[in-house]
Design a protein around this motif. Structure first.
Motif, PDB file in Angstrom:
ATOM      1  N   ALA A  27     -32.515  14.948 -10.561  1.00 45.23           N
ATOM      2  CA  ALA A  27     -32.553  16.369 -10.957  1.00 45.23           C
ATOM      3  C   ALA A  27     -32.772  16.532 -12.456  1.00 45.23           C
ATOM      4  O   ALA A  27     -33.368  17.514 -12.903  1.00 45.23           O
ATOM      5  CB  ALA A  27     -31.252  17.057 -10.541  1.00 45.23           C
ATOM      6  N   PHE A  28     -32.270  15.573 -13.228  1.00 44.23           N
ATOM      7  CA  PHE A  28     -32.421  15.676 -14.684  1.00 44.23           C
ATOM      8  C   PHE A  28     -33.554  14.787 -15.193  1.00 44.23           C
ATOM      9  O   PHE A  28     -33.613  14.477 -16.392  1.00 44.23           O
ATOM     10  CB  PHE A  28     -31.095  15.356 -15.382  1.00 44.23           C
ATOM     11  N   ARG A  87     -33.984  23.739  -3.658  1.00 45.75           N
ATOM     12  CA  ARG A  87     -33.557  24.826  -4.560  1.00 45.75           C
ATOM     13  C   ARG A  87     -34.020  26.179  -4.036  1.00 45.75           C
ATOM     14  O   ARG A  87     -34.900  26.270  -3.202  1.00 45.75           O
ATOM     15  CB  ARG A  87     -34.125  24.571  -5.968  1.00 45.75           C
ATOM     16  N   GLY A  88     -33.394  27.231  -4.566  1.00 49.72           N
ATOM     17  CA  GLY A  88     -33.793  28.586  -4.200  1.00 49.72           C
ATOM     18  C   GLY A  88     -33.310  29.014  -2.825  1.00 49.72           C
ATOM     19  O   GLY A  88     -33.827  29.958  -2.232  1.00 49.72           O
ATOM     20  N   GLY A  92     -27.096  26.240  -4.992  1.00 59.53           N
ATOM     21  CA  GLY A  92     -26.510  26.227  -6.336  1.00 59.53           C
ATOM     22  C   GLY A  92     -25.385  27.243  -6.440  1.00 59.53           C
ATOM     23  O   GLY A  92     -24.310  26.966  -6.996  1.00 59.53           O
ATOM     24  N   ALA A 114     -24.673  24.740 -20.829  1.00 55.68           N
ATOM     25  CA  ALA A 114     -25.801  25.010 -19.938  1.00 55.68           C
ATOM     26  C   ALA A 114     -27.102  24.444 -20.491  1.00 55.68           C
ATOM     27  O   ALA A 114     -27.405  24.610 -21.677  1.00 55.68           O
ATOM     28  CB  ALA A 114     -25.957  26.523 -19.743  1.00 55.68           C
ATOM     29  N   ALA A 120     -29.461  31.395 -17.476  1.00 54.68           N
ATOM     30  CA  ALA A 120     -29.478  32.684 -16.756  1.00 54.68           C
ATOM     31  C   ALA A 120     -28.771  32.564 -15.401  1.00 54.68           C
ATOM     32  O   ALA A 120     -28.196  33.539 -14.902  1.00 54.68           O
ATOM     33  CB  ALA A 120     -30.909  33.160 -16.578  1.00 54.68           C
ATOM     34  N   TYR A 122     -26.081  30.782 -14.786  1.00 54.64           N
ATOM     35  CA  TYR A 122     -24.637  30.930 -15.023  1.00 54.64           C
ATOM     36  C   TYR A 122     -24.298  32.360 -15.450  1.00 54.64           C
ATOM     37  O   TYR A 122     -23.287  32.924 -15.014  1.00 54.64           O
ATOM     38  CB  TYR A 122     -24.175  29.927 -16.088  1.00 54.64           C
TER      39      TYR A 122
HETATM   40  C1  LIG Z   1     -29.721  25.302 -11.549  1.00 54.22           C
HETATM   41  C2  LIG Z   1     -29.752  24.884 -10.072  1.00 54.22           C
HETATM   42  C3  LIG Z   1     -28.498  24.101  -9.739  1.00 54.22           C
HETATM   43  C4  LIG Z   1     -29.811  26.144  -9.198  1.00 54.22           C
HETATM   44  O1  LIG Z   1     -29.728  25.757  -7.840  1.00 54.22           O
HETATM   45  P1  LIG Z   1     -30.389  26.628  -6.661  1.00 54.22           P
HETATM   46  O2  LIG Z   1     -29.924  26.060  -5.374  1.00 54.22           O
HETATM   47  O3  LIG Z   1     -31.851  26.737  -6.855  1.00 54.22           O
HETATM   48  O4  LIG Z   1     -29.728  28.037  -6.943  1.00 54.22           O
HETATM   49  P2  LIG Z   1     -29.568  29.240  -5.861  1.00 54.22           P
HETATM   50  O5  LIG Z   1     -30.678  29.190  -4.875  1.00 54.22           O
HETATM   51  O6  LIG Z   1     -28.191  29.206  -5.334  1.00 54.22           O
HETATM   52  O7  LIG Z   1     -29.723  30.499  -6.804  1.00 54.22           O
HETATM   53  C5  LIG Z   1     -28.685  31.449  -6.949  1.00 54.22           C
HETATM   54  C6  LIG Z   1     -29.197  32.574  -7.797  1.00 54.22           C
HETATM   55  O8  LIG Z   1     -29.485  32.085  -9.107  1.00 54.22           O
HETATM   56  C7  LIG Z   1     -30.851  32.302  -9.422  1.00 54.22           C
HETATM   57  N1  LIG Z   1     -31.290  31.127 -10.154  1.00 54.22           N
HETATM   58  C8  LIG Z   1     -31.409  29.869  -9.690  1.00 54.22           C
HETATM   59  N2  LIG Z   1     -31.805  29.040 -10.676  1.00 54.22           N
HETATM   60  C9  LIG Z   1     -31.948  29.816 -11.768  1.00 54.22           C
HETATM   61  C10 LIG Z   1     -32.345  29.549 -13.097  1.00 54.22           C
HETATM   62  N3  LIG Z   1     -32.665  28.311 -13.508  1.00 54.22           N
HETATM   63  N4  LIG Z   1     -32.383  30.580 -13.966  1.00 54.22           N
HETATM   64  C11 LIG Z   1     -32.062  31.830 -13.562  1.00 54.22           C
HETATM   65  N5  LIG Z   1     -31.667  32.137 -12.310  1.00 54.22           N
HETATM   66  C12 LIG Z   1     -31.624  31.144 -11.429  1.00 54.22           C
HETATM   67  C13 LIG Z   1     -31.548  32.446  -8.095  1.00 54.22           C
HETATM   68  O9  LIG Z   1     -32.723  33.215  -8.238  1.00 54.22           O
HETATM   69  C14 LIG Z   1     -30.516  33.160  -7.283  1.00 54.22           C
HETATM   70  O10 LIG Z   1     -30.500  34.535  -7.633  1.00 54.22           O
HETATM   71  P3  LIG Z   1     -30.204  35.664  -6.496  1.00 54.22           P
HETATM   72  O11 LIG Z   1     -28.775  35.413  -6.057  1.00 54.22           O
HETATM   73  O12 LIG Z   1     -30.377  36.935  -7.258  1.00 54.22           O
HETATM   74  O13 LIG Z   1     -31.181  35.405  -5.429  1.00 54.22           O
HETATM   75  C15 LIG Z   1     -31.007  24.040  -9.755  1.00 54.22           C
HETATM   76  O14 LIG Z   1     -32.135  24.748 -10.216  1.00 54.22           O
HETATM   77  C16 LIG Z   1     -31.026  22.641 -10.353  1.00 54.22           C
HETATM   78  O15 LIG Z   1     -30.516  21.698  -9.781  1.00 54.22           O
HETATM   79  N6  LIG Z   1     -31.678  22.492 -11.525  1.00 54.22           N
HETATM   80  C17 LIG Z   1     -31.844  21.170 -12.182  1.00 54.22           C
HETATM   81  C18 LIG Z   1     -30.573  20.661 -12.769  1.00 54.22           C
HETATM   82  C19 LIG Z   1     -29.943  21.634 -13.746  1.00 54.22           C
HETATM   83  O16 LIG Z   1     -30.606  22.175 -14.634  1.00 54.22           O
HETATM   84  N7  LIG Z   1     -28.644  21.845 -13.598  1.00 54.22           N
HETATM   85  C20 LIG Z   1     -27.869  22.707 -14.485  1.00 54.22           C
HETATM   86  C21 LIG Z   1     -27.500  21.943 -15.694  1.00 54.22           C
HETATM   87  S1  LIG Z   1     -26.453  22.845 -16.794  1.00 54.22           S
END
Ligand SMILES: CC(C)(COP(=O)(O)OP(=O)(O)OC[C@H]1O[C@@H](n2cnc3c(N)ncnc32)[C@H](O)[C@@H]1OP(=O)(O)O)[C@@H](O)C(=O)NCCC(=O)NCCS
Length: 177
Positions: A27-28, A87-88, A92, A114, A120, A122
């Motif tokens: 993921a990273f 994702r999405g 998360g 973050a 965004a 969080y």
């Molecule tokens: C960040 C992460 C965990 C989100 O997981 P996800 O399963 O896609 O998130 P969800 O589907 O539960 O999204 C929940 C909400 O957050 C929003 N969201 C998800 N990722 C987002 C982002 N990067 N920025 C802004 N909003 C985001 C979604 O649109 C959704 O909004 P809604 O409730 O209005 O529909 C995922 O993108 C990831 O693993 N990223 C790579 C690793 C990372 O950056 N981790 C965080 C390190 S601090």
């Protein structure tokens, strides 16, 4: 809705810990260090499985944050990731919901650092961007951590916080925040 398993590090088999580390490495994009992994251990893990495959991870570990003259028992969130192809879909949010329940139930404060792309995510969950200067307690004394100021988010709980005041984290190897 995603089913989230919440387990302490001590209860996790090695195979699950290895799967979590592999998920985070992916993921990273290889930018998840041994210290980052170490920071994710010793507390409660939130895990999402799809059959035998781990597709989501987050953990909350205990740290101390000094603010307004108090050492606040802090649930610090680490290792948040959902597998790229899953994702999405709300995973998360489900992981964070589980971790936030732990933080709310056991700590004075929630905190995390973050990644820019996730700020965004969080903020939309009620985490608040820290506005004041950040510091760390280090073996060489208190160190200003200005480069981290913009990445720090907190989840305020019962203890009143001055978000524009100073926030000082405890010492650890690797990234301090
Ligand atoms: C960040 C992460 C965990 C989100 O997981 P996800 O399963 O896609 O998130 P969800 O589907 O539960 O999204 C929940 C909400 O957050 C929003 N969201 C998800 N990722 C987002 C982002 N990067 N920025 C802004 N909003 C985001 C979604 O649109 C959704 O909004 P809604 O409730 O209005 O529909 C995922 O993108 C990831 O693993 N990223 C790579 C690793 C990372 O950056 N981790 C965080 C390190 S601090």
């Amino acid at each position: 809705m995603s089913e989230v398993q919440v387990v302490h590090t001590a209860e996790l088999p090695t195979t699950t810990l290895e799967a979590a580390r592999a998920l985070l490495d992916e993921a990273f994009d290889g930018d998840f260090s041994d210290e980052d992994w170490d920071h994710s251990l010793g507390g409660m893990h939130a895990l999402i499985w799809e059959g035998a495959e781990l597709i989501g991870h987050a953990s909350s570990i205990q740290r101390r944050m000094i603010h307004n003259g108090r050492a606040l028992r802090t649930g610090y969130v680490e290792g948040v990731a959902v597998r790229a192809d899953r994702r999405g879909r709300g995973h998360g949010a489900a992981l964070m919901g589980a971790v936030e329940r732990v933080v709310q139930g056991a700590y004075d404060l929630g905190a995390l650092s973050a990644a820019e792309a996730a700020a965004a995510f969080y903020a939309a969950r009620g985490w608040q961007s820290w506005q004041g200067p950040s510091f760390a307690l280090t073996p060489a004394g208190v160190l200003r951590t200005a480069e981290e100021d913009d990445s720090i988010f907190v989840l305020p709980l019962a203890i009143p916080l001055d978000l524009s005041g100073e926030l000082t984290c405890d010492w650890r190897d690797g990234d301090l925040w």
